[in-house]
Structure formats: structure tokens, C-alpha cells
Design an enzyme around this catalytic site. Structure first.
Site, short mmCIF file in Angstrom:
data_model
loop_
_atom_site.label_atom_id
_atom_site.label_comp_id
_atom_site.label_asym_id
_atom_site.label_seq_id
_atom_site.Cartn_x
_atom_site.Cartn_y
_atom_site.Cartn_z
N LYS A 174 -10.06 -3.81 -4.20
CA LYS A 174 -10.57 -2.47 -4.49
C LYS A 174 -9.47 -1.55 -4.96
CE LYS A 174 -14.86 -2.08 -3.58
NZ LYS A 174 -16.02 -1.43 -3.91
N LYS A 198 -4.66 -10.68 -6.63
CA LYS A 198 -5.91 -10.90 -5.90
C LYS A 198 -6.94 -9.84 -6.30
CE LYS A 198 -5.15 -8.01 -1.92
NZ LYS A 198 -5.11 -7.74 -0.53
N LYS A 249 0.83 -1.21 0.00
CA LYS A 249 0.00 0.00 0.00
C LYS A 249 0.85 1.26 0.00
CE LYS A 249 -4.36 -1.66 1.92
NZ LYS A 249 -5.40 -1.46 2.93
P1 TYM Z 1 -10.59 -5.99 4.06
O1 TYM Z 1 -11.65 -5.00 4.41
O2 TYM Z 1 -9.58 -5.59 3.03
O3 TYM Z 1 -11.24 -7.33 3.57
C1 TYM Z 1 -12.27 -7.98 4.28
C2 TYM Z 1 -12.08 -9.48 4.19
O4 TYM Z 1 -12.08 -9.92 2.83
C3 TYM Z 1 -10.94 -10.75 2.59
N1 TYM Z 1 -10.52 -10.59 1.17
C4 TYM Z 1 -10.32 -11.59 0.30
N2 TYM Z 1 -10.43 -12.93 0.42
C5 TYM Z 1 -10.18 -13.69 -0.67
N3 TYM Z 1 -9.83 -13.18 -1.87
C6 TYM Z 1 -9.70 -11.84 -2.05
N4 TYM Z 1 -9.37 -11.35 -3.24
C7 TYM Z 1 -9.95 -10.99 -0.93
N5 TYM Z 1 -9.92 -9.64 -0.75
C8 TYM Z 1 -10.27 -9.41 0.54
C9 TYM Z 1 -9.90 -10.24 3.55
O5 TYM Z 1 -8.91 -11.22 3.81
C10 TYM Z 1 -10.73 -9.92 4.79
O6 TYM Z 1 -10.92 -11.06 5.58
N6 TYM Z 1 -7.40 -5.53 7.90
C11 TYM Z 1 -8.65 -6.10 7.47
C12 TYM Z 1 -9.84 -5.66 8.32
C13 TYM Z 1 -9.67 -5.89 9.77
C14 TYM Z 1 -9.77 -7.14 10.46
C15 TYM Z 1 -9.61 -6.84 11.84
C16 TYM Z 1 -9.99 -8.44 10.04
C17 TYM Z 1 -9.45 -4.94 10.72
N7 TYM Z 1 -9.41 -5.50 11.95
C18 TYM Z 1 -9.64 -7.83 12.82
C19 TYM Z 1 -10.02 -9.44 11.03
C20 TYM Z 1 -9.84 -9.14 12.37
C21 TYM Z 1 -8.95 -5.66 6.06
O7 TYM Z 1 -8.53 -4.61 5.62
O8 TYM Z 1 -9.83 -6.47 5.37
#
Ligand code: TYM
Length: 330
Positions: free
Chosen positions: A198, A195, A112
Site C-alpha cells: 500500500k 513487494k 518506513k
Molecule cells: P500488514 O497489515 O502490512 O499485512 C497483513 C499481512 O499481509 C502480508 N503481506 C504480504 N504477503 C506477501 N506478499 C506481499 N506483497 C505482502 N504484503 C503484505 C503480511 O506479511 C501480513 O501477514 N505488522 C503486521 C500486522 C500485525 C501482526 C500482528 C501480524 C500486527 N500484529 C501479530 C501477525 C501477528 C502488518 O503490518 O501486516
């Protein structure tokens, strides 16, 4: 009952298919067997500059989508991260236990920050994983359902829990990641080596997209110059990704799909998949609109969620502050 926690960022526009298949599907399933806490992580979202009005509306939009998808506020605690002040309070303590080099090794930070000019890379983007660890550890979480891209952050959360426990005495539960076998990484339809995300939205399938346009996106997915519908992620990344999505959406095995599409072309697979996704999102989109039509009800659900979350979280912070050696407030 074991405790489950997970979070998702409120994004402009809707959640995408990677979010659903990598994580959200498991959120829904785990509600039946676990004490579930699910969080819209708006604090994480401002690590990259956001417009205030947009952030507010994206946060409601995220909550509406989670409810529409099947997160049941009677069974799960659904809340917004900034409503529970304990997240930032614990996060500070965990930041002070995180090594600079340890944070600098996080691949998501490296990716990022590489995409932004140096002066725009915030310190918050750097300390992001400590806040994420705070989210998880506050609730004495056993299981964290996430996609593959969060594995490294989960590892850091475990390390921080262990580090705190060994320095200050047994306090935190060391959480386990719950990462799906087949759908841990859904790939971009236009660039099946990356992957779906967004931040690089070329071949993104957004759950709120109009079904016809979604079908068109699937039809124009990048495949290869061959003709066989086979699962072979090395040589046929595009087709393999479509097979994985098809299999996850229908519950049919990859082998079954390979047999069913024998002698048929990529066009057939894409057409069917477009239809399957359209059938899935149509009722979902209707439910999202119903929730958005009643923002007062939505806010009430989130308020109740935050109240419950605060009860658990404040207990943890009280213990942690005491163990660290902060003088109790008079
Ligand atoms: P975020 O908001 O980017 O994504 C949410 C969830 O979607 C999963 N994900 C994917 N899984 C498979 N293939 C993909 N292409 C793909 N893109 C996204 C992510 O792995 C995630 O599970 N840091 C985290 C949010 C967060 C969090 C937490 C998660 C903040 N605190 C505590 C778990 C526990 C994030 O930005 O996910």
C-alpha cells in the site's frame, strides 16, 4: 488444539493480493485445525498519522473483508485490537525488554521511517514490533501465519518470549512463523523487484477494485523484452510473479502452466489471469457489501470477539504483571 494468531492493519481502501496470498489464505485454512484468533490492528495503524473518521470506517471495512473472505466468527475469534486493553498493557512490559539497537535494526522501521520527514517519524513506529509481540504472546500463540515481510518481527517476538521466560520464569509460548513457500512475497506488477504494498502503490491489485479495471492492471503489468513464459525470478521477475499468482489462484503447478503457455504470448497469460482474478473477487465483493450494509451485525460480531479475546488476554497479563513484580491491585 494449537493456537493461531495473526493481525492485519486496517488500510484505506481494500486489502491487496499480497495480503491475501501471503497471509489471509492461510488464516482461513488454519481455522479448521487450530484455535484461531484474528485481529484488525488499529493500534498499529496510528503509528503513521490517520484521520479519525477514516480509521473508523477502514476498521469496519477490514472486518467486513475478513468475514467475506471466509473468516467464520463461529469458529474463530475475530476482534479489533483497541477493544482489548491488554495489548497495550503487555506491550509496555515488552518494550522494556527490547533493546534500543534491537528495535533500530528492524528493516520495516528503517524503510518506513526513511519515507517520512524526521519530525513525522513517531516513537510508536519505532516500538511497533513490541506491540506486535504483545499481540502474539498474549494468546500463548503456537503459530503465526504471515508473509515474508513479517519474518523479522516474528523473530523478535520469539526472542522477547524467550528473554521474558529466562528472566522471570516459564510464562510465554515461543511462537512459530507460518510463511507460505510459494507466495511469501507477491511483487508489485509495475515494479516486480519490490513487494506489492500500500505504501508504494504503483502496481497494486486491490481486492475491492472493479474487475474490469483489475484486468486492465494485469494487462499493463511490466514484463520483459523476451517472449517465453518461464519461471525465472532473476531474469524474468514480472512474468514469474504473474505465474506465481496464477498458480496460487488456480492450484495448477508452475510447470503445468509453463507447458500450457508454450508458444503463446505474455498477452494470453495476462488475459487469463485478469479473468481468474475477476472471477475470484466478484462474489467476494458482493459479500463485503452485504456485511457493510449491516454495521450493527458487524459490530456485534466484533464485540463478541473482543469479549472472548479479553478472557484469554487478561489471564496472561495477570500472570505477567505478577512475575514482573507489580503489586496486585487491591
Ligand atoms: P500488514 O497489515 O502490512 O499485512 C497483513 C499481512 O499481509 C502480508 N503481506 C504480504 N504477503 C506477501 N506478499 C506481499 N506483497 C505482502 N504484503 C503484505 C503480511 O506479511 C501480513 O501477514 N505488522 C503486521 C500486522 C500485525 C501482526 C500482528 C501480524 C500486527 N500484529 C501479530 C501477525 C501477528 C502488518 O503490518 O501486516
Amino acid at each position: 488444539r494449537q493456537r493461531v494468531f495473526s493481525g492485519i492493519q486496517p488500510t484505506a481502501g481494500s486489502f491487496h493480493l499480497g495480503n491475501y496470498l501471503g497471509a489471509l489464505r492461510n488464516w482461513i485454512a488454519l481455522q479448521d485445525t487450530h484455535d484461531a484468533f484474528y485481529c484488525v490492528v488499529d493500534l498499529h495503524s496510528i503509528t503513521i498519522a490517520k484521520d479519525p473518521e477514516e480509521l473508523r470506517s477502514n476498521t469496519r471495512y477490514a472486518a467486513a473483508q475478513l468475514l467475506a473472505m471466509g473468516i467464520d466468527p463461529e469458529r474463530s475469534t475475530l476482534f479489533v485490537q483497541s477493544h482489548v486493553a491488554e495489548h497495550t498493557r503487555l506491550s509496555w512490559v515488552l518494550e522494556c525488554l527490547t533493546g534500543y539497537g534491537e528495535a533500530a535494526r528492524m528493516t520495516q522501521f528503517k524503510d518506513k521511517s526513511a519515507r517520512q520527514a524526521e519530525e513525522h517519524v513517531s516513537v510508536g513506529l519505532f516500538t511497533y514490533p513490541a506491540l506486535m509481540a504483545a499481540d502474539i504472546l498474549l494468546y500463548r500463540t503456537d503459530v503465526v501465519p504471515v508473509g515474508e515481510d513479517q519474518r523479522q518481527h516474528l523473530e523478535l517476538s520469539r526472542t522477547l518470549a524467550q528473554r521474558f521466560n529466562s528472566r522471570f520464569g516459564e510464562t510465554f509460548v515461543v511462537p512459530d512463523a507460518h510463511i507460505p513457500q510459494d507466495t511469501a512475497r507477491i511483487f508489485d506488477l509495475q515494479d516486480p523487484d519490490s513487494k506489492m504494498s500500500k505504501s508504494v502503490p504503483s502496481g497494486l491489485i486491490e481486492l475491492m477494485e472493479e474487475p474490469k479495471r483489475m484486468a486492465k492492471r494485469v494487462r499493463s503489468a511490466v514484463t520483459d523484452s523476451g517472449r517465453e513464459i518461464h519461471y525465472d525470478p532473476e531474469n524474468k521477475a514480472g512474468v514469474s510473479n504473474l505465474l506465481v499468482i496464477h498458480s496460487a489462484m488456480t492450484g495448477r503447478s508452475i510447470a503445468d502452466l509453463e507447458a500450457a503457455y508454450e508458444g503463446r504470448g505474455y498477452g494470453d497469460l495476462k488475459k487469463d489471469l485478469g479473468q481468474i482474478l475477476g472471477d475470484f473477487v466478484t462474489p467476494f465483493q458482493e459479500r463485503v457489501r452485504t456485511y457493510l450494509d449491516d454495521p450493527a451485525e458487524l459490530d456485534k460480531i466484533l464485540r463478541r470477539g473482543a469479549e472472548h479475546a479479553r478472557e484469554v488476554a487478561s489471564e496472561t497479563v495477570r500472570t505477567v504483571f505478577d512475575r514482573v513484580g507489580f503489586l496486585p491491585p487491591a
